[in-house]
Motif scaffolding. Structure first.
Motif, PDB file in Angstrom:
ATOM      1  N   SER A 120       0.796  -1.343  -0.103  1.00  0.00           N
ATOM      2  CA  SER A 120      -0.060   0.006  -0.011  1.00  0.00           C
ATOM      3  C   SER A 120       1.005   1.273   0.062  1.00  0.00           C
ATOM      4  O   SER A 120       0.228   2.342  -0.371  1.00  0.00           O
ATOM      5  CB  SER A 120      -0.966   0.005   1.174  1.00  0.00           C
ATOM      6  N   TRP A 121       1.939   1.115   0.468  1.00  0.00           N
ATOM      7  CA  TRP A 121       3.067   2.331   0.385  1.00  0.00           C
ATOM      8  C   TRP A 121       3.823   2.400  -0.807  1.00  0.00           C
ATOM      9  O   TRP A 121       4.547   3.465  -1.085  1.00  0.00           O
ATOM     10  CB  TRP A 121       3.859   2.154   1.669  1.00  0.00           C
ATOM     11  N   GLN A 122       3.727   1.369  -1.719  1.00  0.00           N
ATOM     12  CA  GLN A 122       4.450   1.355  -3.030  1.00  0.00           C
ATOM     13  C   GLN A 122       4.049   2.606  -3.856  1.00  0.00           C
ATOM     14  O   GLN A 122       3.013   2.596  -3.975  1.00  0.00           O
ATOM     15  CB  GLN A 122       4.494   0.084  -3.541  1.00  0.00           C
ATOM     16  N   ASN A 151       2.990   4.137  -7.202  1.00  0.00           N
ATOM     17  CA  ASN A 151       2.256   3.741  -8.546  1.00  0.00           C
ATOM     18  C   ASN A 151       3.112   4.215  -9.701  1.00  0.00           C
ATOM     19  O   ASN A 151       3.914   5.291  -9.551  1.00  0.00           O
ATOM     20  CB  ASN A 151       0.916   3.939  -8.477  1.00  0.00           C
TER      21      ASN A 151
END
Length: 596
Positions: free
Chosen positions: A398-400, A402
């Protein structure tokens, strides 16, 4: 003229086509004189104007011609009056012939110095070269230029030309301003030999070399104390302030301790350990003078940000053909193999520190300039400041970032590149002045005339160096807005919650024991909660918290400390404490009594 002094002749075009750029000409030339007043106060400067309505020069009187050229100031030692002259240049009304100005400048230098001081005589021409040059009485213009160049060589003169072009548009004007202000930014210093000796490749191979300083950081000048006690009529007064120190005995404050009875002491815990100069010399590290090769490595292993301090240059011993050939062979081989050399240097005998650095080959493209090495100091392990940042791969999915966020970040970084297509580098180092130094010189010049003058506002040209480029930001507004949309800043709820809980916990625990309302005064207790025992006791020992409790009628806090058995640090806990065990135990009892 003394050997280390320079004679500079400014050849300034003040014709109608130069009027728009004359304010910048005045600025940089006056700054040049200000720097000379600071660093080279015995240098000599003269001013020749061309494009003027009047004509005033010796050659016109002697041989005729050379119209619209005025010797505004003959060559003499720099002074404050010259700064004022350069700040108010007259505006000419005629086209100027820059070749006439060069010839008159050469004539002034020849008449004053002859053929002496070669290399210390300099002409600086500033013009846009838009006005046509007159045909000479004999020969062609090319012949005239050739003759001028030969005479400059014979008399040891040098000339630099600043040709102003493209004065339309704000960005182009800014480029011209930077070039002007950077014109005199560097200061030439006579080369000083740092090292003379052998570059030891191995026990059987040594090369005679000399090491010089290649570049040096331009720092603010050393400011000395000045005394105005001397009478203004005393022309021999130096106004120098001398400071003398006296060391007096602790036992007898009136007794001065002479130098031979003094010894340095160094703190070791609560003790002062005396160490004499003889003992220091006995244990001092005394490496032998020399430069030794430690090995070679790929140039990719030595990154640019490893470099420390200034840059030096290694040259073969002058006149030593074998040394010149050896340095050239080694430099060319290293460049061909993409290698650099790691060397250990002790520049002089008795030097207490050893320098480890890297030699980078500098292969010359000119036959009359020998090959050499650039030398940069490398850091030791304790000099390296590494910042460890976690990899994105360690973060949850979720922190990566995009693809859209990655693209926005890439575009933002590309936008910050100052090398624009077709325009070259925006802030070239050779032509970008140091705003701190330039502002200092300006303020110093103002203070010399008006001692009470305030610090002037930042010059508009310097603002363009220190502040973000408005034009660059305007063109890339969409890139910045896209980055903002992709990376929204939010407050971390966990941190906010932990702070609130800590405040409530501390507030509630004290309330329960003291029945006092301290919710309106949480800050001092938050600080105590975040300190360790030693820090807390240090604060208590200074009575800051106890005073606070007395003033705010918070007697429950001292009771809270008693319940947690928090007291002063006694001699039992720390040998350097001056508090006995009984005093530590009774401290809070006394404080509690006072509060009650």
């Amino acid at each position: 003229m003394a050997r280390n002094r320079e004679a500079l002749l400014l050849l300034l075009d003040v014709g109608p086509s130069m009027h728009s750029v004359l304010p910048e000409t005045e600025k940089v030339c006056s700054m040049l004189v200000q720097k000379k007043l600071m660093y080279n106060k015995y240098d000599e400067v003269g001013i020749v104007l061309f494009g003027t309505k009047e004509t005033d020069n010796d050659l016109t009187k002697e041989v005729g011609g050379y119209q619209h050229v005025v010797v505004l100031r003959n060559i003499k030692v720099v002074d404050g009056d010259l700064v004022e002259v350069l700040q108010e240049l007259p505006r000419g009304t005629n086209d100027g012939d820059f070749l006439d100005a060069i010839i008159i400048g050469m004539d002034l230098l020849i008449k004053k110095y002859g053929e002496t001081n070669k290399g210390k005589k300099r002409l600086c021409l500033i013009t846009n070269a838009l006005c046509p040059v007159k045909d000479p009485y004999e020969g062609t213009k090319e012949d005239q230029v050739t003759t001028i160049a030969k005479q400059m060589t014979v008399h040891g003169m040098k000339m630099e030309s600043i040709v102003v072009r493209c004065l339309t548009g704000d960005s182009k004007n800014r480029t011209v301003q930077f070039h002007f202000m950077g014109l005199f930014e560097t200061r030439n210093i006579s080369p000083v030999t740092i090292f003379k000796g052998d570059l030891e490749i191995s026990s059987k191979l040594r090369i005679k070399v000399r090491v010089y300083k290649k570049t040096s950081e331009e720092k603010l000048p050393t400011l000395k104390k000045y005394s105005d006690k001397a009478p203004p009529s005393d022309i021999t007064a130096t106004h120098e302030v001398k400071v003398d120190y006296e060391y007096k005995s602790i036992e007898d404050h009136g007794k001065v301790v002479p130098p031979d009875q003094r010894i340095k002491g160094y703190r070791y815990g609560p003790q002062i350990v005396p160490i004499s100069s003889a003992e220091w010399d006995a244990v001092k590290f005394k490496p032998e003078k020399g430069v030794k090769l430690l090995g070679f490595t790929d140039s990719s292993n030595i990154l640019r940000h490893y470099y420390m301090k200034d840059v030096n240059i290694f040259l073969a011993e002058p006149g030593n053909t074998r040394a010149i050939a050896a340095v050239s062979s080694l430099a060319r081989a290293m460049k061909e193999m993409n290698k650099v050399a790691i060397v250990r240097c002790v520049w002089r005998q008795g030097q207490s520190n050893v320098v480890v650095g890297v030699l980078t080959p500098n292969v010359s493209e000119k036959d009359n300039i020998p090959d050499s090495f650039y030398f940069n100091v490398l850091p030791f392990a304790e000099d390296v400041r590494e910042f460890q940042f976690p990899s994105f791969s360690n973060f949850p999915a979720s922190w990566q970032p995009n693809e859209q966020q990655q693209e926005a970040a890439d575009n933002l970084v590309k936008m910050l590149d100052l090398t624009l297509p077709g325009k070259g580098e925006a802030l070239q180092p050779d032509f970008t002045p140091n705003p701190v130094l330039q502002r200092f010189y300006h303020h110093l010049e103002l203070k010399s005339k008006h001692p009470d003058s305030a610090v002037p506002p930042l010059d508009e040209t310097l603002k363009k160096i220190t502040e973000p480029d408005v034009e660059l930001l305007g063109k890339n507004k969409s890139v910045i807005d896209s980055f903002r949309r992709c990376f929204e800043l939010k407050e971390n709820p966990k941190i906010k919650k932990s702070r609130r809980l800590l405040r409530e916990k501390m507030s509630g625990s004290i309330d329960r024991e003291s029945n006092a309302d301290i919710s309106a005064q949480p800050l001092p207790f938050e600080r105590v909660a975040s300190l360790n025992r030693n820090q807390s006791c240090s604060m208590i020992s200074s009575s800051h918290l106890c005073k606070f409790c007395q003033e705010k009628n918070l007697n429950g806090f001292c009771q809270y400390l008693v319940s947690k058995d928090l007291t002063l640090i006694s001699k039992i806990e720390a040998i350097d404490s001056e508090v006995t065990d009984d005093e530590a135990r009774s401290f809070l009892v006394k404080s509690e009594t006072k509060v009650e």
